[in-house]
Design a protein around this motif. Structure first.
Motif, PDB file in Angstrom:
ATOM      1  N   PRO A 179       4.761   4.828   6.572  1.00  0.00           N
ATOM      2  CA  PRO A 179       5.843   5.682   6.257  1.00  0.00           C
ATOM      3  C   PRO A 179       5.528   6.829   6.179  1.00  0.00           C
ATOM      4  O   PRO A 179       4.784   7.349   5.903  1.00  0.00           O
ATOM      5  N   LEU A 180       6.624   7.704   6.592  1.00  0.00           N
ATOM      6  CA  LEU A 180       6.702   8.810   6.750  1.00  0.00           C
ATOM      7  C   LEU A 180       6.468   9.597   5.286  1.00  0.00           C
ATOM      8  O   LEU A 180       5.968  10.578   5.203  1.00  0.00           O
ATOM      9  N   SER A 181       6.905   8.857   4.271  1.00  0.00           N
ATOM     10  CA  SER A 181       6.808   9.422   2.772  1.00  0.00           C
ATOM     11  C   SER A 181       5.092   9.633   2.478  1.00  0.00           C
ATOM     12  O   SER A 181       4.859  10.312   1.768  1.00  0.00           O
ATOM     13  N   PRO A 189       0.546  -1.266  -0.040  1.00  0.00           N
ATOM     14  CA  PRO A 189      -0.024   0.016   0.013  1.00  0.00           C
ATOM     15  C   PRO A 189       0.815   1.236   0.112  1.00  0.00           C
ATOM     16  O   PRO A 189       0.572   2.395  -0.856  1.00  0.00           O
ATOM     17  N   ALA A 190       1.783   1.266   0.771  1.00  0.00           N
ATOM     18  CA  ALA A 190       2.604   2.575   0.951  1.00  0.00           C
ATOM     19  C   ALA A 190       3.397   2.839  -0.402  1.00  0.00           C
ATOM     20  O   ALA A 190       3.372   4.183  -0.678  1.00  0.00           O
ATOM     21  N   LEU A 191       4.148   1.872  -1.169  1.00  0.00           N
ATOM     22  CA  LEU A 191       4.422   2.450  -2.545  1.00  0.00           C
ATOM     23  C   LEU A 191       3.314   2.465  -3.604  1.00  0.00           C
ATOM     24  O   LEU A 191       3.634   3.081  -4.563  1.00  0.00           O
ATOM     25  N   ALA A 192       2.027   1.822  -3.393  1.00  0.00           N
ATOM     26  CA  ALA A 192       1.228   1.928  -4.394  1.00  0.00           C
ATOM     27  C   ALA A 192       0.531   3.286  -4.450  1.00  0.00           C
ATOM     28  O   ALA A 192       0.456   3.726  -5.640  1.00  0.00           O
ATOM     29  N   LEU A 247      11.974  -1.583   9.353  1.00  0.00           N
ATOM     30  CA  LEU A 247      11.488  -2.178   8.239  1.00  0.00           C
ATOM     31  C   LEU A 247      12.721  -2.820   7.125  1.00  0.00           C
ATOM     32  O   LEU A 247      13.783  -2.128   7.141  1.00  0.00           O
ATOM     33  N   PRO A 248      12.578  -4.004   6.737  1.00  0.00           N
ATOM     34  CA  PRO A 248      13.505  -4.661   5.755  1.00  0.00           C
ATOM     35  C   PRO A 248      13.335  -3.622   4.755  1.00  0.00           C
ATOM     36  O   PRO A 248      12.285  -3.063   4.296  1.00  0.00           O
ATOM     37  N   PRO A 249      14.298  -3.620   3.784  1.00  0.00           N
ATOM     38  CA  PRO A 249      14.437  -2.744   2.422  1.00  0.00           C
ATOM     39  C   PRO A 249      13.343  -3.058   1.675  1.00  0.00           C
ATOM     40  O   PRO A 249      12.812  -4.189   1.388  1.00  0.00           O
ATOM     41  N   TYR A 250      12.785  -2.203   0.829  1.00  0.00           N
ATOM     42  CA  TYR A 250      11.859  -2.639  -0.210  1.00  0.00           C
ATOM     43  C   TYR A 250      12.492  -2.448  -1.631  1.00  0.00           C
ATOM     44  O   TYR A 250      13.456  -1.882  -1.691  1.00  0.00           O
ATOM     45  N   GLY A 251      11.738  -3.283  -2.727  1.00  0.00           N
ATOM     46  CA  GLY A 251      12.568  -3.071  -3.855  1.00  0.00           C
ATOM     47  C   GLY A 251      11.439  -3.957  -4.931  1.00  0.00           C
ATOM     48  O   GLY A 251      10.247  -4.152  -4.601  1.00  0.00           O
ATOM     49  N   GLU A 302      12.437   2.621   4.160  1.00  0.00           N
ATOM     50  CA  GLU A 302      11.371   3.804   4.657  1.00  0.00           C
ATOM     51  C   GLU A 302      11.280   3.987   6.274  1.00  0.00           C
ATOM     52  O   GLU A 302      11.700   2.991   6.926  1.00  0.00           O
ATOM     53  N   VAL A 303      11.110   5.168   6.521  1.00  0.00           N
ATOM     54  CA  VAL A 303      10.956   5.782   8.248  1.00  0.00           C
ATOM     55  C   VAL A 303       9.502   5.512   8.321  1.00  0.00           C
ATOM     56  O   VAL A 303       8.756   5.948   7.794  1.00  0.00           O
TER      57      VAL A 303
END
Length: 323
Positions: free
Chosen positions: A257-259, A112-115, A281-285, A178-179
């Motif tokens: 995420p703060l973003s 969701p955060a990246l979508a 959190l683990p890295p996203y990619g 992400e923070v």
């Protein structure tokens, strides 16, 4: 000494019709019904099953009094047979798309955060440069998306490798970290606080992702590290928009995420609470299957994600110069 032949022998002697029979047997558990399904007689199906078991050097199905059941070897062949036919279906779709002048189709999963941020920007850019690229989007938690990827329901996932995933079957192209922050509606009395502890937040209702998503695990870890019980009142959702709407209309709390907060058009309706996360959190990619051949559509999409991510990072650096 192993009975299983080398890869060259399997490549040259294994036939698609044999794999179709294996899949039909897995579906029906009956040699007669499997034979009917692929249009052959039962004796011919019996002979074909013997041929594939002889070729591979292992038994694929147990013969039971009523039907047949796959062995551990059979389960493995079934898994890869499904992959083979999924790849052939993908090839056919891409050929049809290319014939009609399209670039093709890509099925994308995104957390969701990246979508709501990176993916949205990528789609907007791609539709300008490649208007005939077809995309389908599934938004969910990483554990759900990676399982769909392994089952060939998705081509690529924009997310994280969840705990317990079959990492050896995946390729991960890290984009960043992400923070996380705890947020509330601007009207929430806690929005005026200058310092808060996890204990002070424990009695409130929280809007969180479901188990076993990486973000939910991080939140649980934060309460555990603070020696505070996990809140008893929780609303579970994977929807960022549902989370933000609930916080604006109630005194519930959430984590994001703060973003996401910074990108939200109604940023003034939210408050980031003064409490820090120690767990990360683990890295996203970008996540894809290790042995999946990348279509033109997949390559185009992933290149666009990397480009858009680099642009976002550059813009953030320009907006927040050092010193």
């Amino acid at each position: 000494m192993t009975r299983i032949p080398d890869a060259h022998t399997i490549h040259s002697r294994l036939r698609l019709r044999q794999l179709r029979l294996v899949l039909a047997l897995a579906e029906f558990g009956s040699l007669r019904r499997a034979a009917d399904d692929i249009g052959m007689t039962q004796p011919a199906a019996t002979k074909m099953l013997h041929e594939i078991e002889s070729l591979l050097g292992v038994g694929l199905f147990e013969r039971l009094p009523r039907g047949m059941r796959a062995t551990a070897f059979g389960d493995t062949v079934i898994y890869y047979a499904r992959m083979v036919f999924a790849e052939l279906s993908g090839m056919r779709e891409e050929l049809v798309a290319l014939e009609s002048g399209n670039l093709g189709r890509v099925a994308v999963g995104a957390i969701p955060a990246l979508a709501s941020g990176l993916l949205t920007r990528t789609i907007a850019t791609l539709k300008q440069s490649h208007p005939r690229l077809s995309m389908s989007i599934q938004v969910d938690t990483s554990d759900v998306l990676v399982q769909a990827l392994l089952q060939d329901q998705l081509d690529v996932v924009l997310g994280r490798i969840p705990t317990g995933a079959r990492a050896e079957e995946l390729l991960f192209d890290s984009l960043g970290e992400e923070v996380l922050c705890v947020i509330a509606g601007a009207q929430n009395p806690l929005a005026q606080a200058t310092h808060l502890t996890w204990g002070e937040l424990q009695e409130h209702t929280w809007v969180l992702q479901q188990h076993p998503s990486p973000m939910r695990a991080i939140i649980n870890q934060a309460f555990h590290d603070a020696r505070v019980d996990i809140p008893g009142s929780i609303v579970e959702t994977t929807s960022i928009m549902t989370l933000l709407a609930l916080l604006q209309q109630t005194d519930m709390l959430g984590v994001t995420p703060l973003s996401v907060v910074n990108d939200y058009p109604g940023r003034h309706l939210l408050a980031v609470l003064p409490i820090a996360f120690e767990p990360r959190l683990p890295p996203y990619g970008l996540i894809r299957r290790r042995h999946r051949v990348q279509s033109s559509a997949m390559q185009t999409f992933m290149a666009a994600v990397r480009s858009e991510h680099g642009r976002l990072r550059h813009d953030e650096g320009s907006a927040n110069p050092p010193g």
